[in-house]
Design an enzyme around this catalytic site. Structure first.
Site, PDB file in Angstrom:
ATOM      1  N   HIS A 358     -18.957   4.341  17.884  1.00  0.00           N
ATOM      2  CA  HIS A 358     -20.050   5.170  17.359  1.00  0.00           C
ATOM      3  C   HIS A 358     -21.393   4.471  17.321  1.00  0.00           C
ATOM      4  CE1 HIS A 358     -18.133   8.860  15.818  1.00  0.00           C
ATOM      5  NE2 HIS A 358     -17.045   8.109  15.779  1.00  0.00           N
ATOM      6  N   LYS A 549     -31.686  13.216   7.981  1.00  0.00           N
ATOM      7  CA  LYS A 549     -30.680  12.274   8.477  1.00  0.00           C
ATOM      8  C   LYS A 549     -30.693  11.067   7.557  1.00  0.00           C
ATOM      9  CE  LYS A 549     -32.953  12.354  12.433  1.00  0.00           C
ATOM     10  NZ  LYS A 549     -31.812  12.582  13.292  1.00  0.00           N
ATOM     11  N   ARG A 550     -29.701  10.184   7.674  1.00  0.00           N
ATOM     12  CA  ARG A 550     -29.736   8.983   6.861  1.00  0.00           C
ATOM     13  C   ARG A 550     -31.022   8.203   7.123  1.00  0.00           C
ATOM     14  NH1 ARG A 550     -25.053   7.480   3.811  1.00  0.00           N
ATOM     15  NH2 ARG A 550     -26.254   5.597   3.345  1.00  0.00           N
ATOM     16  N   LYS A 555     -33.859   4.984  13.112  1.00  0.00           N
ATOM     17  CA  LYS A 555     -34.163   6.418  13.193  1.00  0.00           C
ATOM     18  C   LYS A 555     -35.666   6.688  13.064  1.00  0.00           C
ATOM     19  CE  LYS A 555     -29.628   7.915  11.354  1.00  0.00           C
ATOM     20  NZ  LYS A 555     -29.097   8.958  12.254  1.00  0.00           N
ATOM     21  N   THR A 657     -25.982  14.419  15.681  1.00  0.00           N
ATOM     22  CA  THR A 657     -25.439  15.774  15.683  1.00  0.00           C
ATOM     23  C   THR A 657     -26.390  16.713  14.944  1.00  0.00           C
ATOM     24  OG1 THR A 657     -24.121  15.140  13.749  1.00  0.00           O
ATOM     25  CG2 THR A 657     -22.984  15.216  15.886  1.00  0.00           C
ATOM     26  N   LYS A 661     -27.430  20.772  15.540  1.00  0.00           N
ATOM     27  CA  LYS A 661     -27.477  21.829  14.512  1.00  0.00           C
ATOM     28  C   LYS A 661     -28.827  22.531  14.535  1.00  0.00           C
ATOM     29  CE  LYS A 661     -24.818  18.725  11.557  1.00  0.00           C
ATOM     30  NZ  LYS A 661     -24.990  17.729  10.473  1.00  0.00           N
TER      31      LYS A 661
HETATM   32  C1  LIG Z   1     -25.195  16.438  10.566  1.00  0.00           C
HETATM   33  C2  LIG Z   1     -25.401  15.622   9.362  1.00  0.00           C
HETATM   34  C3  LIG Z   1     -25.792  14.293   9.484  1.00  0.00           C
HETATM   35  C4  LIG Z   1     -26.055  13.628  10.818  1.00  0.00           C
HETATM   36  O1  LIG Z   1     -27.408  13.795  11.160  1.00  0.00           O
HETATM   37  P1  LIG Z   1     -28.075  12.967  12.360  1.00  0.00           P
HETATM   38  O2  LIG Z   1     -29.427  13.575  12.500  1.00  0.00           O
HETATM   39  O3  LIG Z   1     -27.221  13.221  13.569  1.00  0.00           O
HETATM   40  O4  LIG Z   1     -28.106  11.555  11.963  1.00  0.00           O
HETATM   41  C5  LIG Z   1     -25.983  13.552   8.325  1.00  0.00           C
HETATM   42  N1  LIG Z   1     -25.808  14.106   7.111  1.00  0.00           N
HETATM   43  C6  LIG Z   1     -25.450  15.393   6.959  1.00  0.00           C
HETATM   44  C7  LIG Z   1     -25.299  15.948   5.581  1.00  0.00           C
HETATM   45  C8  LIG Z   1     -25.228  16.193   8.065  1.00  0.00           C
HETATM   46  O5  LIG Z   1     -24.840  17.473   7.900  1.00  0.00           O
END
Ligand SMILES: *Cc1c(COP(=O)(O)O)cnc(C)c1O
Length: 814
Positions: A358, A549-550, A555, A657, A661
């Protein structure tokens, strides 16, 4: 799926029965929690018959089982998903309505199980949803943390972590089976002995042990009548453990010992993209893996199962390195317990495991010190050494004159300390190794694991991540779901490629108007939520620019912030400047020990506060950072987004991911050529995506030539001004110290090239501003993003795993 609760009257009756006999209260005295429990139990009952039937059918078929091993599952709320899967959403709403109750209040009573950190844990949740929907015999194994990912609050703009006690009010979705407890040994030593046949064997004499108690969760497939199982393990002290100490008369010590044992599943490590090399974490990993293998071999395969048949019956998919200790554990079972000769056992293991990597960040590759592993799992360390010896011997034959290469491929690293490289162990034994997006898999092959891919070219493959459309459009965006169904008919939620049928409607003004109205509605819904939840007031007539995101340096939330400060300064300089009003929405948790990430959160909040208090920008710029970004918040936030920020440095984000979304919900992406952005760009088309930034080879070249962030700073007036303002205390009441570490880190090191990408990013944002003014064209692009996102369904990911790695097939209802 036929359902016997399909009519409102029957449903209502059943609900009241659950309330009365399950909760022991009558309707007038019921609390929110009573109502939630009664509703959950009503739906749950509907799924249970299917569940038992699925398990039975899969057992009888003797089909190959996909065992997904993951230390994290970021599930999100269960009630709505269970209703959607069983097709009871409308019935339940009508029933609740008919009783004069409020469905939303009941929904909001549920605390989501936050048993994961971010993308990796959410991926596991999407995958088990798709496995169930595709009717694959599968079981997910993990840990039932008593405390999941911390609840984030802000004090004075700084992150404060609160424990996530998601189990305070219990959970109606879990089925504990204390009678099925599994013993897990730890520590001690190994000894050799002669078996009855005169062969030398090894046994592990452990020091202490804990019990793993399984908690089962239903994983309902979407309207297929298939319900799979997620089995999470909870640690309990053994009786022997207690008794021994009780008999010594030390009651307090006995209770402490119990607490010690139960610590193992107490809390999720809130780390993301960096491993915590802590003993307790290794205990967690071995704990859940040992329970899962034992459970699978004895309970799922059944008594008398011949382990030599394992490769026909199972594939263990390792979600990152967290469960890789399963490899020596299975070797130990086969060799020490089942008496299978070493080479044959290793041959079995080489067919049963597959590994998903990952990351690309070297600091995120997990290693366990030899000293620690040997102390906690002495037999496993011996087995790892022997696997490594066999492997190095094999390599020396292949590369007789290249000892340097052989050593660099060793599972054991020598510096800075002797340690086991878990990714190498997984690669050496795993049948397949996959990355999670095309670019990531290519970089794994060419860089991180290049020696291994040269040696085993066929071992490496790609499976691009995906998201479950059931949760991330079906539940999250009911209005858009309805519009799509009205337009292309039913069935697309489990055949997401069918969204292409929307393409012709991208030029239909009536459709575009309906689409735009839904975005407006979703923005209003988000504004309502944030006002109730956080007291944040959002302007409605603005572009919603979203980065959720985190919080991590790679990032590049700071790059986003530099853009915001730049816009703010342009307006200060020229108050009449014509810009598209924007709401900048952030959602991000920082690992509690990741200091610079926490400072970045404080800086975002500080900039937000200054902008909020400045009448010059009123109604034109707004920074909103609702605390505690989680799956539940994502479900309201993402459908309201116009612009999706995917701005990691090229070559650092494995897939992402969140990007999927947002595109699926009609946000346009501004992004770099990183992770799955590359594939999103390909799918939606360049004209519907705002591309910027260095490419991975360019990044590599800059690193090689000695990156000088200061040069970018000095040569770019707007950048100088933005960063200068932060340094001068403009967002910290004149305090120049407050954010100096962030400024210094950017000027002196800037590991993730934020300054190098700044100009390109600003230009792309100026293109966004222009593009947004043409509402029709923007909406057309947004619709095309939806129409072309079908590829990013986790159903497609799972199909790719089946074709490329698992070689398993569905078991149909009889
Ligand atoms: C999808 C999701 C992530 C991942 O987000 P990235 O932008 O791909 O890092 C992190 N936290 C939550 C709550 C999510 O639903």
């Amino acid at each position: 799926m036929p359902s016997d609760l399909d009519d409102v009257e029957r449903f209502t009756e059943e609900f009241l029965k659950r309330l009365q006999f399950g909760q022991g209260v009558a309707l007038p005295r019921a609390t929110k929690n009573d109502l939630y429990y009664a509703l959950a139990r009503t739906v749950r009952q509907q799924l249970m018959a299917r569940w038992l039937e699925t398990v039975q059918r899969q057992m009888q078929a003797k089909a190959k089982v996909v065992v997904y091993l993951s230390a994290e599952y970021l599930l999100g709320r269960q009630l709505d998903n269970a209703l959607l899967a069983s097709g009871l959403t409308d019935t339940a709403e009508a029933a609740i309505d008919g009783l004069g109750l409020d469905m939303q209040t009941i929904r909001d009573t549920e605390v989501e199980p936050g048993l994961g950190n971010g993308g990796l844990g959410r991926l596991a949740a999407c995958f088990i949803d798709s496995l169930a929907t595709l009717r694959i015999p599968a079981i997910g194994y993990g840990i039932r943390y008593e405390y999941g990912i911390f609840r984030q609050t802000f004090e004075d703009g700084h992150q404060v972590e609160q424990p996530d006690s998601w189990l305070t009010l219990g959970s109606p979705w879990e089925f504990p089976h204390p009678e099925m407890g599994v013993k897990v040994p730890f520590a001690g030593h190994t000894e050799k002995y002669l078996g009855e046949d005169g062969r030398e064997r090894t046994r592990w004499v452990n020091d202490w042990e804990v019990i793993g108690v399984p908690y089962n969760y239903m994983v309902p497939g979407y309207r297929t009548g298939n319900v799979n199982t997620l089995r999470l393990w909870s640690a309990r002290a053994t009786q022997a453990f207690d008794l021994h100490v009780f008999n010594n008369g030390d009651y307090l010590q006995a209770v402490r010992s119990q607490a010690f044992a139960e610590n193992i599943s107490k809390v999720l490590y809130p780390e993301d993209s960096t491993p915590q090399g802590k003993e307790l974490r290794l205990q967690q990993q071995y704990f859940f893996v040992a329970c899962s293998l034992r459970d699978f071999l004895t309970n799922v395969m059944g008594p008398g199962f011949d382990p030599r048949k394992l490769p026909e019956r199972v594939i263990f998919q390792l979600n990152d390195t967290h469960p890789v200790i399963a490899i020596p554990e299975l070797m130990r079972i086969l060799v020490d317990e089942k008496d299978i000769p070493w080479d044959e056992a290793l041959d079995i293991c080489r067919q049963c495991f597959a590994y998903t990597c990952h990351t690309l960040l070297p600091e995120a590759l997990e290693v366990w010190p030899v000293e620690l592993l040997g102390r906690l799992l002495p037999r496993h360390l011996e087995i790892i050494f022997r696997i490594n010896d066999d492997f190095l011997a094999e390599l020396r034959e292949a590369y007789p004159d290249d000892e340097l290469r052989v050593r660099s491929m060793s599972i054991i690293q020598e510096h800075p300390e002797r340690a086991v490289r878990m990714a190498y162990l997984a690669t050496v034994v795993g049948a397949k190794v996959n990355g999670v997006a095309e670019l990531h898999s290519q970089l794994l092959r060419d860089k991180v694991l290049s020696d291994f891919s040269a040696y085993w070219p066929d071992k490496f493959t790609n499976v691009t991540n995906g998201i479950t459309p059931r949760r991330f459009i079906g539940l999250a965006n009911p209005a858009l779901t309805e519009l799509i169904t009205d337009t292309i008919g039913d069935g697309w939620l489990r055949d997401l490629g069918r969204l292409v049928e929307l393409e012709p409607h991208a030029d239909d003004p009536a459709f575009l108007d309906a689409f735009a109205a839904i975005k407006v509605g979703n923005r209003k819904r988000l504004a309502g939520l944030l006002e109730r939840r956080d007291g944040i007031v959002l302007p409605q007539d603005a572009m919603y620019d979203v980065m959720v995101k985190r919080l991590h340096e790679y990032k590049r939330q700071t790059l986003k912030l530099l853009h915001i400060v730049t816009l703010y300064q342009r307006l200060q300089e020229n108050p009449d400047l014509d810009i598209v009003p924007r709401v900048f929405l952030f959602g991000a948790k920082a690992a509690p020990g990741y200091w610079i990430a926490k400072q970045t959160i404080a800086l975002i909040n500080a900039v937000g506060r200054v902008i909020d208090n400045d009448p010059i920008v009123a109604g034109r710029l707004k920074v909103a950072f609702p605390a505690n970004y989680n799956v539940t918040l994502a479900e309201t936030l993402i459908p309201a987004a116009d612009l999706s920020e995917q701005i990691s440095l090229a070559g650092k984000e494995a897939s992402g991911t969140g990007n999927m979304k947002l595109a699926l919900n009609g946000a346009l992406t501004i992004g770099t050529l990183d992770g799955a952005n590359v594939e999103i760009l390909q799918a939606v088309g360049e004209e519907n995506f705002f591309l910027f930034g260095l490419t991975e080879p360019q990044v590599h070249a800059i690193y090689e030539s000695g990156y000088q962030p200061r040069e970018y700073f000095q040569n770019n007036p707007e950048l100088r001004k933005a960063l200068g303002a932060i340094a001068s205390g403009a967002f910290s009441d004149g305090n120049r110290e407050a954010f100096a570490p962030i400024v210094d880190s950017l000027l002196h090191e800037d590991r993730f090239l934020a300054l190098a990408d700044y100009q390109s990013y600003i230009e792309a944002q100026d293109r966004v501003d222009l593009a947004y003014r043409d509402t029709r064209a923007w909406n057309r692009s947004a619709v095309l993003n939806v129409a072309r996102s079908g590829f990013f369904s986790s159903d497609r990911s799972i199909q790719d795993y089946l074709d490329r790695i698992w070689n398993a097939s569905p078991v149909d209802a009889s």
